[in-house]
Scaffold this motif. Sequence first.
Motif, PDB file in Angstrom:
ATOM      1  N   LEU A  15      -8.974  -9.148  50.087  1.00 52.76           N
ATOM      2  CA  LEU A  15      -9.598  -8.191  49.171  1.00 52.76           C
ATOM      3  C   LEU A  15      -8.584  -7.603  48.195  1.00 52.76           C
ATOM      4  CD1 LEU A  15     -12.064  -6.443  51.621  1.00 52.76           C
ATOM      5  CD2 LEU A  15     -12.685  -7.780  49.598  1.00 52.76           C
ATOM      6  N   ALA A  18      -7.738 -10.587  45.728  1.00 52.95           N
ATOM      7  CA  ALA A  18      -8.876 -10.884  44.851  1.00 52.95           C
ATOM      8  C   ALA A  18      -9.125  -9.737  43.874  1.00 52.95           C
ATOM      9  CB  ALA A  18     -10.129 -11.159  45.686  1.00 52.95           C
ATOM     10  N   GLY A  19      -8.977  -8.511  44.338  1.00 49.72           N
ATOM     11  CA  GLY A  19      -9.184  -7.354  43.475  1.00 49.72           C
ATOM     12  C   GLY A  19      -8.102  -7.219  42.421  1.00 49.72           C
ATOM     13  N   GLY A  65     -12.605  -5.735  39.817  1.00 45.40           N
ATOM     14  CA  GLY A  65     -11.366  -5.862  40.588  1.00 45.40           C
ATOM     15  C   GLY A  65     -11.070  -4.620  41.410  1.00 45.40           C
ATOM     16  N   ILE A  68     -13.491  -4.486  44.359  1.00 50.17           N
ATOM     17  CA  ILE A  68     -13.103  -5.456  45.398  1.00 50.17           C
ATOM     18  C   ILE A  68     -11.892  -4.943  46.163  1.00 50.17           C
ATOM     19  CG2 ILE A  68     -12.188  -7.780  45.786  1.00 50.17           C
ATOM     20  CD1 ILE A  68     -13.932  -8.666  43.331  1.00 50.17           C
ATOM     21  N   ALA A  85     -16.843 -10.034  45.637  1.00 57.04           N
ATOM     22  CA  ALA A  85     -15.772 -10.996  45.356  1.00 57.04           C
ATOM     23  C   ALA A  85     -16.306 -12.425  45.377  1.00 57.04           C
ATOM     24  CB  ALA A  85     -14.633 -10.838  46.363  1.00 57.04           C
ATOM     25  N   TYR A  89     -16.266 -14.560  41.865  1.00 56.23           N
ATOM     26  CA  TYR A  89     -15.419 -15.744  41.694  1.00 56.23           C
ATOM     27  C   TYR A  89     -16.215 -17.044  41.705  1.00 56.23           C
ATOM     28  CZ  TYR A  89     -11.190 -12.969  41.760  1.00 56.23           C
ATOM     29  OH  TYR A  89     -10.203 -12.067  41.430  1.00 56.23           O
ATOM     30  N   GLY A 124     -14.009 -15.586  49.942  1.00 57.59           N
ATOM     31  CA  GLY A 124     -14.840 -14.385  50.007  1.00 57.59           C
ATOM     32  C   GLY A 124     -16.172 -14.646  50.684  1.00 57.59           C
TER      33      GLY A 124
END
Length: 139
Positions: A15, A18-19, A65, A68, A85, A89, A124
């Motif tokens: 997380l 990804a964020g 972002g 997430i 997420a 994505y 995710g």
Amino acid sequence: MAAGSMIARLESGYLLLAGVVAALTGLGMIALPGAFYGSYGIDPAASIDLANELRSPGLWLALIGFIIARGALRPDMRRLPLATAAAFYLSHAAARGLAIAADGPPGPGLITAMTSELLLGIAGALFWRRRHAEGLGLP
């Protein structure tokens, strides 16, 4: 280390990664569009309209972002950030796939972006599925 604790750490790391990727991408689109898009061979300075269009989704990406990444700090509330997420994505990767089918292959930078988005989206989705199944009491 217990398996549940290891998964929780992996989720947190995922997380956060990804964020941060989404937030920095969005901020780059807004603050440094020439450098950001130039790395893909796109020149936003070619047109004010193009520059405006390329900057416009930047704040949205940054906001997504931050949402997430916030999930990394709240283990009890991770299902929504994980779902966000995965959807974010995977939708980007799918749109790039459609663009490739319609327009042909882009340069290597955008292929790398699509691959990264696909991998982040799949991760995710897998984390979300596990968390969702736990909430439903599924094996």
